[in-house]
Design an enzyme around this catalytic site. Structure first.
Site, short mmCIF file in Angstrom:
data_model
loop_
_atom_site.label_atom_id
_atom_site.label_comp_id
_atom_site.label_asym_id
_atom_site.label_seq_id
_atom_site.Cartn_x
_atom_site.Cartn_y
_atom_site.Cartn_z
CG MET A 30 -1.86 -1.24 1.18
SD MET A 30 -3.40 -1.04 2.06
CE MET A 30 -2.82 -0.77 3.71
N GLY A 31 2.17 1.07 -0.36
CA GLY A 31 3.06 2.22 -0.49
C GLY A 31 3.60 2.71 0.84
CG HIS A 37 7.05 -1.84 2.15
ND1 HIS A 37 6.86 -0.72 2.93
CD2 HIS A 37 5.87 -2.50 2.16
CE1 HIS A 37 5.62 -0.69 3.37
NE2 HIS A 37 5.00 -1.76 2.93
CD GLN A 61 -6.02 -3.90 2.70
OE1 GLN A 61 -5.90 -4.32 1.56
NE2 GLN A 61 -5.03 -4.02 3.59
CD GLU A 148 8.07 -15.17 8.03
OE1 GLU A 148 8.73 -14.90 9.07
OE2 GLU A 148 8.35 -16.13 7.27
CE LYS A 149 4.35 -4.58 10.39
NZ LYS A 149 2.95 -4.27 10.78
CB SER A 185 4.33 -0.64 10.85
OG SER A 185 3.06 -0.15 10.51
#
Ligand code: PAF
Length: 283
Positions: A30-31, A37, A61, A148-149, A185
């Protein structure tokens, strides 16, 4: 690096690339790219010779009242980072290009969403499974990479890929952490400095649990109690869940006699953070 804006152009590009005998590896995001990333892109480039990154903040979502509108966005910065990582194509559609006004087809799973984040975000994984299905049909990858987060998301995508016979290899990549242990995040940017200190209690509580299990603790309730104590020591934290569960089914586990997943979600101020660790018992 090419930037493609529509599903139709992306599908044509994917078709052409496959005809050239190339292996397409896909990293959906989602940038607002961070090191986490970039680690997905680096892993992706090891598995093929045509790397596609999607950047799309997927409205289906997010529930009403969640952070869809305010979700951080910075396309120019993302594009520069992607180019540096050797991305071949960024697929960056507009919302209207992926969701018609009369859109009505969703992908949902029966059981895996009924745990962890799915309990407080009941429509979230239906949105994720739907957009990932759409992106798979548009990007036509041979392999796709996920972090995996978002452990439950990865489990759901693996199951959906198997159940719906997508001919796509799903690759999971370990959590990337800040030097102080905070899981990376895009939402970490919401944290004020004192909230960041409070946020560190997530990783601390997982590490404490790992130590407890290594030194012989077998009761999930004890791990959960300790984690709740560590996290609740900070008044800005509000726990959504702390769970010890089976890494495949996500069903709660009481006795730790095999590897288990410890997963948690905590609101720090208005920022909802998740983290997890697979705990391995002694011996
Ligand atoms: O993990 C994310 O960033 C999103 O959930 C995904 C997989 C790109 C779907 O929108």
């Amino acid at each position: 690096m090419e930037i493609i804006k529509t599903a139709k152009d992306m599908q044509a590009h994917a078709e052409k690339t496959r005809m050239q005998g190339k292996t397409i590896v896909f990293v959906p995001t989602m940038g607002f790219l961070h090191e986490g990333h970039l680690s997905l892109l680096r892993e992706g480039s090891r598995h093929g010779d045509h790397l596609v990154l999607s950047i799309f903040v997927n409205p289906t979502q997010f529930a009403a009242g969640e952070d869809f509108e305010s979700y951080p966005r910075d396309f120019e910065k993302d594009a520069a980072a992607a180019q540096k990582e050797g991305v071949d194509v960024i697929f960056a559609p507009e919302k209207a290009n992926l969701y018609d006004d009369d859109f009505e087809t969703y992908v949902s799973l029966e059981k895996l969403p009924n745990h962890l984040c799915g309990l407080s975000r009941p429509t979230h994984f239906r949105g994720v499974a739907t957009i990932v299905t759409k992106l798979f049909n548009i990007v036509k990858p041979h392999a796709a990479v996920f972090g995996e987060k978002d452990y439950q998301q990865l489990a759901i995508i693996r199951r959906m890929t198997r159940d719906l016979n997508f001919d796509i290899r799903i690759i999971g990549v370990p959590i990337v952490r800040e030097p102080d242990g905070l899981a990376m995040s895009s939402r970490n940017t919401y944290l004020a400095p004192e909230q960041r200190q409070a946020a560190l209690s997530l990783y601390r509580s997982l590490s404490e649990a790992q130590n407890m299990v290594k030194t012989g603790e077998t009761r999930a309730t004890r791990l959960i109690e300790e984690a709740r104590r560590t996290i609740s020591a900070f008044p800005e934290n509000s726990i959504d869940y702390v769970t010890v569960c089976d890494p495949d089914t996500l069903e709660d586990v009481a006795l730790i006699d095999r590897p288990v997943l410890m997963a948690l979600a905590v609101r720090v101020g208005k920022c909802r953070l998740i983290d997890n660790m697979v705990l391995h018992p002694a011996g």
